[in-house]
Write an enzyme that holds these catalytic residues in place. Structure first.
Site, PDB file in Angstrom:
ATOM      1  N   GLU A  46      12.041   7.061  -3.431  1.00  0.00           N
ATOM      2  CA  GLU A  46      10.861   6.238  -3.690  1.00  0.00           C
ATOM      3  C   GLU A  46      11.170   5.209  -4.773  1.00  0.00           C
ATOM      4  OE1 GLU A  46       7.400   8.589  -4.510  1.00  0.00           O
ATOM      5  OE2 GLU A  46       7.463   9.636  -2.585  1.00  0.00           O
ATOM      6  N   HIS A  59       2.654   7.032  -1.696  1.00  0.00           N
ATOM      7  CA  HIS A  59       2.401   8.036  -2.740  1.00  0.00           C
ATOM      8  C   HIS A  59       1.017   7.815  -3.373  1.00  0.00           C
ATOM      9  CE1 HIS A  59       4.789  10.956  -5.458  1.00  0.00           C
ATOM     10  NE2 HIS A  59       3.516  11.281  -5.453  1.00  0.00           N
ATOM     11  N   LEU A  60      -0.006   7.919  -2.519  1.00  0.00           N
ATOM     12  CA  LEU A  60      -1.385   7.669  -2.937  1.00  0.00           C
ATOM     13  C   LEU A  60      -2.147   8.942  -3.285  1.00  0.00           C
ATOM     14  CD1 LEU A  60      -2.488   5.013  -0.274  1.00  0.00           C
ATOM     15  CD2 LEU A  60      -1.641   4.610  -2.580  1.00  0.00           C
ATOM     16  N   ALA A  80      -2.682  10.787  -5.795  1.00  0.00           N
ATOM     17  CA  ALA A  80      -3.502  10.827  -7.022  1.00  0.00           C
ATOM     18  C   ALA A  80      -4.271   9.534  -7.235  1.00  0.00           C
ATOM     19  CB  ALA A  80      -2.609  11.093  -8.224  1.00  0.00           C
TER      20      ALA A  80
END
Length: 527
Positions: A262, A280-281, A283
């Site tokens: 990433e 990487h959503l 949170a």
């Protein structure tokens, strides 16, 4: 008045919390990206509040001459050099539970989008097509959801899935049968989950034990048409194997919020129509970002103003007066827990920790927390002495502590027993005059061994020739033996060899050792 630097973007409310608690605060949200400027100013601050943009390297910590605490708003602390901070005496805190609901909701959202092919249908419709017959989805009602990792986030996913009238099964070595009943899920082993689940979602940290938990071999065991969701960590799923399974049609679809590398700017998976990808959503909601910001501000303020330590990753709750006597025993307790945890292969239902002699008169709570941390860390990398008792409680593990006066030959010792659905395994240790922890008993077999960084644990039948074969085999494999410790129950019964070695064992090395005549178990241990 203590002074805190906020070097990443936190809410104004969090900044106000510092002020309300009597802490001076400098809010410089872009400073974390400027390494040289951060090095220049960090020496004037007692506390540092960050997200992920600020990289707290060994060099930064060395320049932080007044720094006492680093607080990460979120769970991941990959951007903090924790060993360097620990060596410098800097507390590192995180906020492990602030993102739980948000991440769980994202997993459910991806599952629903995957079931109904929503992103692809949206793109098709926007392109002027009306392909109603092309996008034939599936219902989630009455489908089986397999959850790998039923901790804080996994249990929330289970609750939401049950509300959708799904059948939920879970694989988690630390999930007790009673806790599973409370959650309303069926506890199963991994192979059963793979063969039964219509949807599989992962909620475990990335450790040596969980890396590629969905390997090519594991994916091959899954039901044809399974759909896979990963909002936890990249590396849990073998991406190449997943690509092949998606291409062949064995896996009907996948929704991925995390990737091995990433930021993920390119991947063969991006070319497949039956894959949903998000950056990487997990949170990324207003509520979650606000929650972790407020929590980290409260934690840093409490430590600087009162000495209270919450969610510390590298320091137990020990007073200054207790520290000199207690710290060696805390280290021993964690080492014994790690020893037992690395050897345990089935679900843990309970842990019993016995303190005998002078150690029983000390504050045992930090030792219990350290022991639980050691037991769970091989599978739960993010566990620490603060979160370990809570995680054990969430998973329904029964924790029993026993204190008593000296009865045996040792002035003080700790015995830790791990209780599983099939057996009990105990390991005991003490502190010698040099302050180093020693194992003095394993599974009721007396032996004495210093715990070192890399070790081999072997159980075998007590028969002539075993020690020679083991030593020769290790020599043939190019593995140098530093210490060789032995113990046995009875003549001809079970025996244990605990060896300190230079370097690390590979899986192939272990297979070779396990194949020796009379060997019942061979494990690599790391401390």
């Amino acid at each position: 008045m203590p002074k805190v630097l906020v070097s990443d973007k936190l809410s104004k409310t969090a900044v106000q919390i510092f002020k309300d608690n009597g802490v001076e605060v400098d809010y410089l949200p872009d400073l974390g990206k400027d390494k040289e400027k951060l090095l220049e100013v960090i020496g004037q601050y007692d506390g540092l509040a960050i997200r992920s943009a600020t990289k707290v390297t060994e060099k930064v910590i060395a320049a932080a001459t007044n720094l006492k605490v680093i607080g990460r708003a979120g769970i991941g602390v990959d951007n903090v050099d924790i060993p360097a901070a620990t060596k410098k005496g800097v507390i590192v805190m995180n906020t492990p539970f602030g993102n739980s609901i948000t991440t769980a909701e994202h997993a459910i959202s991806l599952m629903m989008a995957l079931a109904r092919q929503l992103p692809e249908a949206d793109a098709s419709t926007r392109a002027g097509k009306w392909e109603k017959n092309r996008f034939m989805g599936v219902e989630v009602t009455n489908k089986v959801l397999g959850i790998i990792g039923c901790g804080n986030i996994g249990s929330i996913v289970a609750d939401r899935a049950l509300g959708l009238r799904m059948k939920v099964i879970a694989f988690d070595p630390f999930l007790s049968a009673d806790r599973a009943v409370t959650l309303g899920v069926e506890k199963v082993e991994l192979d059963e989950l793979l063969t039964r689940a219509d949807f599989i979602t992962l909620h475990v940290p990335l450790t040596e034990q969980t890396k590629n938990v969905l390997s090519a071999e594991a994916i091959a065991k899954t039901k044809k048409g399974v759909r896979i969701i990963n909002c936890a960590r990249g590396g849990l799923v073998d991406e190449a194997a997943l690509y092949d399974a998606l291409k062949s049609g064995h896996v009907a679809g996948a929704a991925l919020d995390v990737f091995l590398e990433e930021p993920a700017t390119e991947s063969p998976l991006f070319t497949l129509e039956n894959v949903i990808c998000t950056p990487h959503l997990g949170a990324s909601t207003t509520e979650a970002q606000e929650n972790v910001a407020l929590q980290v501000a409260e934690q840093i303020s409490a430590y600087l103003m009162t000495g209270e330590i919450t969610n510390a990753l590298n320091f137990p709750s020990i007073s200054a007066e207790e520290a000199p006597r207690l710290t060696p025993w805390v280290k021993l307790a964690e080492a014994l827990g790690s020893f037992a945890g690395q050897l345990t292969e089935t679900s843990i239902t309970g842990i019993r920790i016995e303190f005998e002699g002078a150690v029983a008169a000390l504050n045992t709570k930090p030792m219990v927390a350290a022991a639980l941390t050691g037991v769970m860390k091989p599978l739960l990398a993010d566990v620490n002495m603060v979160s370990a008792p809570q995680i054990a409680k969430e998973r329904g593990m029964q924790v029993e502590t026993v204190t008593r006066e000296q009865q045996g030959a040792y002035e003080s010792y700790i015995r830790l027993t791990v209780i599983t659905e099939r057996q009990e395994r105990a390991v005991a240790g003490t502190i010698f005059a040099n302050g180093k922890p020693r194992v003095i008993q394993v599974k009721g077999i007396n032996m004495e061994a210093e715990l070192t960084g890399s070790m081999i644990y072997v159980t075998n039948e007590d028969k002539p020739g075993h020690i020679g074969r083991l030593g020769t085999t290790l020599g043939d494999l190019g593995i140098n033996i530093a210490n060789f410790n032995l113990g046995r129950a009875d003549v001809g019964g079970d025996a244990i060899a605990l060896l300190s070695i230079d370097g690390n064992l590979t899986d192939d090395h272990l297979k070779t050792i396990a194949a020796l005549p009379g060997v019942k178990q061979a494990k690599a241990l790391r401390f």
